[in-house]
Design a protein around this motif. Structure first.
Motif, PDB file in Angstrom:
ATOM      1  N   ALA A  45     -71.225 -60.299 -40.554  1.00 32.56           N
ATOM      2  CA  ALA A  45     -70.376 -59.592 -41.522  1.00 32.56           C
ATOM      3  C   ALA A  45     -71.121 -59.314 -42.823  1.00 32.56           C
ATOM      4  CB  ALA A  45     -69.116 -60.403 -41.800  1.00 32.56           C
ATOM      5  N   THR A  46     -72.050 -60.187 -43.199  1.00 32.65           N
ATOM      6  CA  THR A  46     -72.757 -60.056 -44.472  1.00 32.65           C
ATOM      7  C   THR A  46     -74.048 -59.265 -44.333  1.00 32.65           C
ATOM      8  OG1 THR A  46     -71.855 -62.210 -45.086  1.00 32.65           O
ATOM      9  CG2 THR A  46     -73.625 -61.378 -46.442  1.00 32.65           C
ATOM     10  N   LEU A  76     -62.253 -66.537 -50.822  1.00 31.70           N
ATOM     11  CA  LEU A  76     -62.343 -66.538 -49.365  1.00 31.70           C
ATOM     12  C   LEU A  76     -61.836 -67.874 -48.828  1.00 31.70           C
ATOM     13  CD1 LEU A  76     -63.254 -65.229 -46.697  1.00 31.70           C
ATOM     14  CD2 LEU A  76     -65.474 -66.298 -47.062  1.00 31.70           C
ATOM     15  N   GLY A  77     -62.194 -68.931 -49.499  1.00 32.21           N
ATOM     16  CA  GLY A  77     -61.697 -70.251 -49.129  1.00 32.21           C
ATOM     17  C   GLY A  77     -61.328 -71.002 -50.388  1.00 32.21           C
ATOM     18  N   MET A 135     -62.488 -60.926 -38.735  1.00 32.58           N
ATOM     19  CA  MET A 135     -62.083 -59.671 -38.085  1.00 32.58           C
ATOM     20  C   MET A 135     -61.659 -58.642 -39.126  1.00 32.58           C
ATOM     21  SD  MET A 135     -62.745 -59.938 -34.933  1.00 32.58           S
ATOM     22  CE  MET A 135     -61.930 -58.469 -34.361  1.00 32.58           C
ATOM     23  N   ALA A 136     -60.943 -59.062 -40.150  1.00 31.36           N
ATOM     24  CA  ALA A 136     -60.526 -58.136 -41.209  1.00 31.36           C
ATOM     25  C   ALA A 136     -61.744 -57.588 -41.945  1.00 31.36           C
ATOM     26  CB  ALA A 136     -59.574 -58.845 -42.178  1.00 31.36           C
ATOM     27  N   GLN A 141     -65.521 -53.042 -42.861  1.00 29.97           N
ATOM     28  CA  GLN A 141     -66.898 -52.514 -42.852  1.00 29.97           C
ATOM     29  C   GLN A 141     -67.043 -51.362 -41.872  1.00 29.97           C
ATOM     30  OE1 GLN A 141     -69.432 -55.926 -42.200  1.00 29.97           O
ATOM     31  NE2 GLN A 141     -69.619 -56.291 -44.383  1.00 29.97           N
ATOM     32  N   ALA A 142     -66.391 -51.433 -40.742  1.00 28.79           N
ATOM     33  CA  ALA A 142     -66.468 -50.355 -39.746  1.00 28.79           C
ATOM     34  C   ALA A 142     -65.826 -49.079 -40.275  1.00 28.79           C
ATOM     35  CB  ALA A 142     -65.799 -50.793 -38.448  1.00 28.79           C
ATOM     36  N   ALA A 143     -64.824 -49.197 -41.140  1.00 32.61           N
ATOM     37  CA  ALA A 143     -64.120 -48.039 -41.684  1.00 32.61           C
ATOM     38  C   ALA A 143     -64.901 -47.356 -42.810  1.00 32.61           C
ATOM     39  CB  ALA A 143     -62.751 -48.455 -42.195  1.00 32.61           C
ATOM     40  N   GLN A 144     -65.884 -48.064 -43.380  1.00 36.77           N
ATOM     41  CA  GLN A 144     -66.672 -47.476 -44.477  1.00 36.77           C
ATOM     42  C   GLN A 144     -67.696 -46.502 -43.902  1.00 36.77           C
ATOM     43  OE1 GLN A 144     -68.373 -50.798 -46.553  1.00 36.77           O
ATOM     44  NE2 GLN A 144     -66.433 -51.409 -47.444  1.00 36.77           N
ATOM     45  N   PRO A 145     -67.887 -45.353 -44.610  1.00 29.71           N
ATOM     46  CA  PRO A 145     -68.871 -44.375 -44.137  1.00 29.71           C
ATOM     47  C   PRO A 145     -70.298 -44.861 -44.254  1.00 29.71           C
ATOM     48  CG  PRO A 145     -67.784 -43.629 -46.165  1.00 29.71           C
ATOM     49  CD  PRO A 145     -67.190 -44.949 -45.792  1.00 29.71           C
TER      50      PRO A 145
END
Length: 145
Positions: A45-46, A76-77, A135-136, A141-145
């Motif tokens: 993710a990072t 985050l935590g 997952m969120a 990240q997948a939605a960012q161009p």
């Protein structure tokens, strides 16, 4: 693997938590051996270019934590832990449990192989709340161009 002393284990247990909650990059990285291994799905993710979720070497681990401390929200935590840990001179294990006195948090189990007073191999296992958080993040990240 050599056996670490109780004081070395306690130092890692206390210093790792203190460094991550204070966002102290230098303090955090100083706890790792030069050729340490870090495994966590948060790597993907990072640093998406590390698709296997594993980093080798202190420099790569530094880059991961630097990116994480820059990109991830500080909430985050809650970083609540019970104070219970398990160690046998070679391995250190503790949990950031889902349930806390303040409500749910990202649930993690930290497993560290310790050698010579440093982290040689660090594995982070994510629980259900943590998994949903990952997952969120991946979806955003997948939605960012």
């Amino acid at each position: 693997m050599t056996t670490s002393t109780d004081s070395e284990i306690l130092h890692i247990y206390e210093a790792w938590h203190r460094s991550v909650t204070n966002r102290d990059l230098d303090g955090l990285v100083s706890l790792y051996a030069e050729n340490a291994i870090l495994e966590t799905p948060l790597i993907v993710a990072t640093l998406p270019e590390h698709g296997d979720g594993m980093l080798v070497g202190k420099q790569a681990i530094r880059e991961f934590f630097a990116a994480g401390l820059r990109q991830l929200p500080s909430n985050l935590g809650r970083w609540y832990r019970t104070g219970v840990f398990f160690a046998n001179g070679k391995q250190l294990v503790w949990e950031y449990p889902r349930q806390t006195p303040e409500g749910d948090q990202v649930d993690l189990v930290e497993v560290m192989d310790i050698a010579g007073g440093l982290i040689a191999h660090h594995r982070v296992y994510w629980g259900w709340v943590g998994f949903k958080s990952l997952m969120a993040t991946a979806t955003r990240q997948a939605a960012q161009p």
